[in-house]
Design an enzyme around this catalytic site. Sequence first.
Site, short mmCIF file in Angstrom:
data_model
loop_
_atom_site.label_atom_id
_atom_site.label_comp_id
_atom_site.label_asym_id
_atom_site.label_seq_id
_atom_site.Cartn_x
_atom_site.Cartn_y
_atom_site.Cartn_z
N GLY A 130 1.82 2.39 16.01
CA GLY A 130 3.22 2.37 16.43
C GLY A 130 3.68 1.01 16.94
N ALA A 131 3.56 -0.01 16.09
CA ALA A 131 3.97 -1.35 16.51
C ALA A 131 5.48 -1.52 16.37
CB ALA A 131 3.25 -2.38 15.65
N GLU A 179 -13.72 2.04 7.48
CA GLU A 179 -12.45 2.75 7.62
C GLU A 179 -12.41 3.90 6.60
OE1 GLU A 179 -9.04 1.07 5.61
OE2 GLU A 179 -7.79 1.40 7.37
N CYS A 182 -2.82 2.08 8.92
CA CYS A 182 -3.81 1.02 9.11
C CYS A 182 -4.18 0.95 10.59
CB CYS A 182 -3.28 -0.31 8.62
SG CYS A 182 -1.64 -0.67 9.23
N THR A 183 -3.26 1.37 11.46
CA THR A 183 -3.50 1.31 12.91
C THR A 183 -3.97 2.65 13.48
OG1 THR A 183 -1.16 1.75 13.21
CG2 THR A 183 -1.83 -0.55 13.37
N ALA A 230 0.84 -1.21 0.00
CA ALA A 230 0.00 0.00 0.00
C ALA A 230 0.87 1.26 0.00
CB ALA A 230 -0.89 -0.02 1.24
N PHE A 231 0.24 2.39 -0.24
CA PHE A 231 1.00 3.64 -0.36
C PHE A 231 1.50 4.16 0.97
CE2 PHE A 231 -3.10 5.48 0.82
CZ PHE A 231 -2.71 6.52 1.65
N GLU A 242 -2.97 -8.27 4.86
CA GLU A 242 -2.85 -7.21 5.87
C GLU A 242 -3.73 -6.06 5.41
OE1 GLU A 242 -1.16 -7.27 8.66
OE2 GLU A 242 0.16 -8.99 8.41
N LEU A 243 -4.96 -6.02 5.92
CA LEU A 243 -5.96 -5.11 5.34
C LEU A 243 -6.38 -4.01 6.32
CD1 LEU A 243 -7.92 -8.02 3.63
CD2 LEU A 243 -5.97 -6.74 2.73
P1 NAD Z 1 -5.32 -0.28 -2.00
O1 NAD Z 1 -6.07 -1.49 -1.60
O2 NAD Z 1 -5.97 0.70 -2.87
O3 NAD Z 1 -3.97 -0.72 -2.76
C1 NAD Z 1 -2.99 -1.53 -2.14
C2 NAD Z 1 -2.18 -2.26 -3.20
O4 NAD Z 1 -3.01 -3.25 -3.81
C3 NAD Z 1 -1.69 -1.36 -4.33
O5 NAD Z 1 -0.39 -1.75 -4.69
C4 NAD Z 1 -2.69 -1.66 -5.45
O6 NAD Z 1 -2.16 -1.44 -6.74
C5 NAD Z 1 -2.96 -3.13 -5.22
N1 NAD Z 1 -4.26 -3.62 -5.72
C6 NAD Z 1 -5.46 -2.98 -5.64
N2 NAD Z 1 -6.44 -3.77 -6.17
C7 NAD Z 1 -5.84 -4.91 -6.57
C8 NAD Z 1 -6.31 -6.10 -7.21
N3 NAD Z 1 -7.60 -6.26 -7.53
N4 NAD Z 1 -5.42 -7.07 -7.49
C9 NAD Z 1 -4.11 -6.94 -7.17
N5 NAD Z 1 -3.60 -5.83 -6.58
C10 NAD Z 1 -4.45 -4.83 -6.28
O7 NAD Z 1 -4.81 0.40 -0.64
P2 NAD Z 1 -4.06 1.79 -0.42
O8 NAD Z 1 -4.99 2.92 -0.64
O9 NAD Z 1 -2.74 1.79 -1.14
O10 NAD Z 1 -3.69 1.67 1.14
C11 NAD Z 1 -4.59 1.97 2.17
C12 NAD Z 1 -5.20 0.71 2.76
O11 NAD Z 1 -4.18 -0.21 3.15
C13 NAD Z 1 -5.98 0.99 4.02
O12 NAD Z 1 -7.16 0.24 4.00
C14 NAD Z 1 -5.05 0.51 5.14
O13 NAD Z 1 -5.70 0.17 6.34
C15 NAD Z 1 -4.42 -0.67 4.48
N6 NAD Z 1 -3.16 -1.03 5.11
C16 NAD Z 1 -3.15 -2.12 5.92
C17 NAD Z 1 -1.97 -2.48 6.57
C18 NAD Z 1 -1.94 -3.66 7.50
O14 NAD Z 1 -0.84 -4.09 7.83
N7 NAD Z 1 -3.06 -4.20 7.94
C19 NAD Z 1 -0.80 -1.72 6.39
C20 NAD Z 1 -0.86 -0.62 5.54
C21 NAD Z 1 -2.05 -0.28 4.90
#
Ligand code: NAD
Length: 517
Positions: A466-467, A403, A303-304, A166-167, A269-270
């Site tokens: 902050g894990a 979220e 995410c946290t 994710a970004f 990890e969502l």
């Molecule tokens: P996003 O789901 O838009 O994208 C994340 C990644 O998935 C990107 O690289 C994107 O290109 C890819 N992607 C999207 N759709 C896909 C598909 N259908 N098939 C394959 N790849 C695909 O998320 P984001 O906006 O970059 O990040 C924010 C989200 O990430 C928030 O929901 C946040 O909570 C979550 N996040 C979770 C954790 C964790 O450890 N639980 C850590 C960081 C971020």
Amino acid sequence: MSTIAQQFGMQEALHALGIKEINDGTSTGSNSFSSGPIIESYSPVDGQLIGKVKTTTAADYEKVMQSATEAFKFFRAMPAPQRGEIVRQFGNKLRELKEPLGKLVSYEMGKSLQEGYGEVQEMIDICDFAVGLSRQLNGQTIPSERPGHVMREQWHSIGVVGIISAFNFPVAVWSWNTALAWICGDVCVWKGSEKAPICTIACQNIIAEVLKANNLPEGISCIVNGDYTVGEMITNDTRIPLVSATGSTRMGRIVGAKVAERFGKSLLELGGNNAIIITPTADLKVVVPGAVFGAVGTAGQRCTSTRRLIIHESVYDKVRDAIVGAYGQLTIGNPLDQKNHIGPLIDTDAVNTYLAAIEKAKAEGGKVLVEGGVLSGEGYESGCYVKPAIIEAENHFEIVQHETFAPILYLMKYEGEVENAIDLQNGVAQGLSSAIMTNSMKEAEKFLSFAGSDCGIANVNIGTSGAEIGGAFGGEKETGGGRESGSDAWKVYMRRQTNTVNYSDQLPLAQGIKFDL
Ligand code: NAD
């Protein structure tokens, strides 16, 4: 180059990371083979172009996979402690480059410089952890029920690990996965976020140098660039036994199903919807910084991040006033300037999502305590800077159940015993991080018990974000169930094999079964 980029030495930082041009450089990064259409990366800090990256086509992807699968045959045969030595050298390179990489993270993603450095520090920490672990990939010996037999369990490398990230943690999440995967003998193909592609290239340049200096195949670490369509190449590829995907629940639902369909393993990890419970005995000195950092750190894009405060009615007014007061002291602006607490959101789409969420909360009956809004004028030209908002709300509001990746904090009351607060805390679909602020041992233990928080992370007297890398990181329910980073998360990156060896002259069967010939 923009004034901010000049002032904070971005050009020098990019040079140190092997990225040559700041404004119009087309970089594919080493070993990415990318030849597709270009994506441009603009900084949310000042709206300026940082660089351009070529995306990966289907034909490029095949070349990447060829390189990775060849490298795997070599790498799995290398003794694990020697693989650890490569990770140690990678960690040292990161120590050398902490400043430029931290700056790039801050400039491309928008988090504060301190948090950018913190993210690189996490990469260094996981490398140190992985180096030690490279001598501890232990299996066990198991007593056999059959005479003259021995049973044991071994852990073998799994193959090519696909990483989709994710970004918001554009460099650390990759390293959590890859440092462990490497010591386990796996090779990695990483698709970083299309919203922070220069960070991906920078990381690839760093590891490519280490691999080259050790005369190792480049395919040990590969990147592919682009949006979800490139992610799908990884998801659908039967040559990839494990896909580690970090991002939204929406993404995880698709990726998890696709990988499962082909009997691959996924580590998901969502999204989170994290709450802090504040009980009558909570210490305000701990509550206020814990809740405020949790809610506004990284502009609410962790995410946290703390999304909900569940406050006992007897202390509600006092806590609310203290938190609202603290919001009044927050400074919003260029995150590279350390006097600011809060930087921008990632892009204007995120700003629109934030605005829509505030409207929705109001429409559902929420009462705004701290007004949000988009900042404009000098220093805010990118259009990505927003004010953190606080809204009094009910847990069952539709918007509270979701979220929103922005600095919106919902306050709600609970009455009676801590069990009522725990019900509210657990009453959402996500299960990532949770916390309780209390000086009551009984309340703390109830919160941590089997009947307490249903999240992967449950903290006492610290916030939700902050894990540390030493613990396994991840969450339950719609957060996906994956665990990465510390503890025994390394086992996900290996395949388990049970061996039974007969050193007797007989062939007794298990369970006493007789089969005489
Ligand atoms: P996003 O789901 O838009 O994208 C994340 C990644 O998935 C990107 O690289 C994107 O290109 C890819 N992607 C999207 N759709 C896909 C598909 N259908 N098939 C394959 N790849 C695909 O998320 P984001 O906006 O970059 O990040 C924010 C989200 O990430 C928030 O929901 C946040 O909570 C979550 N996040 C979770 C954790 C964790 O450890 N639980 C850590 C960081 C971020």
